[in-house]
Design an enzyme around this catalytic site. Sequence first.
Site, mmCIF file in Angstrom:
data_model
loop_
_atom_site.group_PDB
_atom_site.id
_atom_site.type_symbol
_atom_site.label_atom_id
_atom_site.label_comp_id
_atom_site.label_asym_id
_atom_site.label_seq_id
_atom_site.Cartn_x
_atom_site.Cartn_y
_atom_site.Cartn_z
ATOM 1 N N THR A 169 -17.896 2.331 -4.927
ATOM 2 C CA THR A 169 -18.938 1.473 -4.025
ATOM 3 C C THR A 169 -20.080 2.072 -3.948
ATOM 4 O OG1 THR A 169 -17.260 -0.058 -3.102
ATOM 5 C CG2 THR A 169 -19.218 0.082 -2.042
ATOM 6 N N ASP A 213 -13.899 2.241 -10.977
ATOM 7 C CA ASP A 213 -13.541 2.082 -9.728
ATOM 8 C C ASP A 213 -12.380 2.862 -9.538
ATOM 9 O OD1 ASP A 213 -13.191 -1.067 -7.853
ATOM 10 O OD2 ASP A 213 -11.747 0.414 -7.970
ATOM 11 N N SER A 249 -9.631 2.557 -8.265
ATOM 12 C CA SER A 249 -8.375 2.127 -8.779
ATOM 13 C C SER A 249 -8.013 2.519 -10.157
ATOM 14 C CB SER A 249 -8.410 0.600 -8.527
ATOM 15 O OG SER A 249 -8.525 0.171 -7.262
ATOM 16 N N THR A 288 -13.461 4.530 -2.743
ATOM 17 C CA THR A 288 -12.823 5.188 -1.343
ATOM 18 C C THR A 288 -11.006 4.921 -1.808
ATOM 19 O OG1 THR A 288 -13.107 3.015 -0.167
ATOM 20 C CG2 THR A 288 -14.575 4.766 0.374
ATOM 21 N N ASP A 289 -10.859 3.886 -2.479
ATOM 22 C CA ASP A 289 -9.452 3.336 -2.418
ATOM 23 C C ASP A 289 -8.336 4.576 -2.834
ATOM 24 O OD1 ASP A 289 -10.535 1.043 -1.795
ATOM 25 O OD2 ASP A 289 -10.145 0.097 -3.710
ATOM 26 N N THR A 303 -6.026 10.591 4.460
ATOM 27 C CA THR A 303 -5.282 9.165 4.115
ATOM 28 C C THR A 303 -6.357 8.133 4.300
ATOM 29 O OG1 THR A 303 -3.128 9.662 4.757
ATOM 30 C CG2 THR A 303 -3.637 7.431 4.382
ATOM 31 N N GLN A 349 7.083 7.486 7.499
ATOM 32 C CA GLN A 349 6.141 6.479 7.271
ATOM 33 C C GLN A 349 5.015 6.374 8.297
ATOM 34 O OE1 GLN A 349 8.535 2.835 7.329
ATOM 35 N NE2 GLN A 349 9.654 3.400 5.760
ATOM 36 N N CYS A 350 5.147 7.351 9.521
ATOM 37 C CA CYS A 350 4.160 7.389 10.590
ATOM 38 C C CYS A 350 3.026 8.183 10.095
ATOM 39 C CB CYS A 350 4.926 8.195 11.921
ATOM 40 S SG CYS A 350 6.113 7.425 12.229
#
Length: 345
Positions: free
Chosen positions: A16, A60, A62, A92-93, A168, A280-281
């Site tokens: 972006t 991008d 991705s 950023t993704d 993350t 997963q936390c």
Amino acid sequence: MKAEYTSVLIIYTGGTIGMIENTETGALENFNFEQLQRHVPELKKLDFNIESYQFDPPRDSSDMDPEAWAELVRIIYDNYNDYDGFVILHGTDTMAYTASALSFMLENLNKPVILTGSQLPIGVLRTDGKENLMTSLEIAAAKYKNKPLVPEVCIFFENHLMRGNRTTKINAENFNAFRSYNYPALAGVGIHIKYELSLIHHCTNEKPLTPHLALDTNVVVLKLFPGIQESVISAILAIPGLKAVVLETYGSGNAPRKVWLTNLLIEANERGIVIVNITQCSAGTVEMDRYETGRQLLDAGILSGYDSTTESAVTKLMFLLGHRLPPNEVRQMMKISIAGEITVN
Ligand code: ASP
């Protein structure tokens, strides 16, 4: 006058930060680095030298993959002696994956590699890109007693400098897109850049930068959820060529107490598949001996991923498997912090 002895290389991969709105379709499309510079005339005011390298075509994030990470490593390695620091402009993704991978692939790194991007394109009035770019450049050029202040792979985003392999992406809307939940920020940025010197990693040996390019992608992320079926887990563990699993469990590393689950994990582990348990936390660490639901995984030979992010666990496994290490050596290395990616006592 520019201090010619300090030089930073900007590597523009895409994302972006370097996009512009197509007036007909309204979609965001990439534009090139010269156009980017035109939107940031402030770059000329910096008192150090800046040069740039551009991915062609820009991607991008991705579309970033291990080949693109290897290209970044090659660019940094080839230019290592000519620059004091590197700023990677990146979407950023998947930025946290790239930052994690680079932290392993650039062994003995002694110079800053700062990844940044933005939520709004740099040509847009309220862009966060200018701020992120200018501060990242300043950090990449920063020295203390003639030595780089932050010789690590980092992400700088909205006032926080973070260790790359601890980050993350947590927000697709707000400017604070990244968090490092399990390791404090290396610097906070307000009027001044306040570095937390004791938290910054310095490579203590005098060895030259060693680039690692080979990654093995035979890994999978398996996220548990209540009701997950035996057929799903057994199909995943039977994937031909599979070498490692990042098992995302509940809380401090807990899983349902189902005999079929334990048996499938034991059997896969015995076949040489490396299984790493992460939570997963967002924050906290795996402690499999805390509850019976975690203990069963420990007994099944599942490894603790400690407080690793998913991004870091996946890329570390790719990196270790890329060295063609046998499963037991991969398991040993997963218990060790290679680039500050886990907290081990
Ligand atoms: N889709 C974009 C990318 O990751 C989003 C961004 O840059 O923030 O490349």
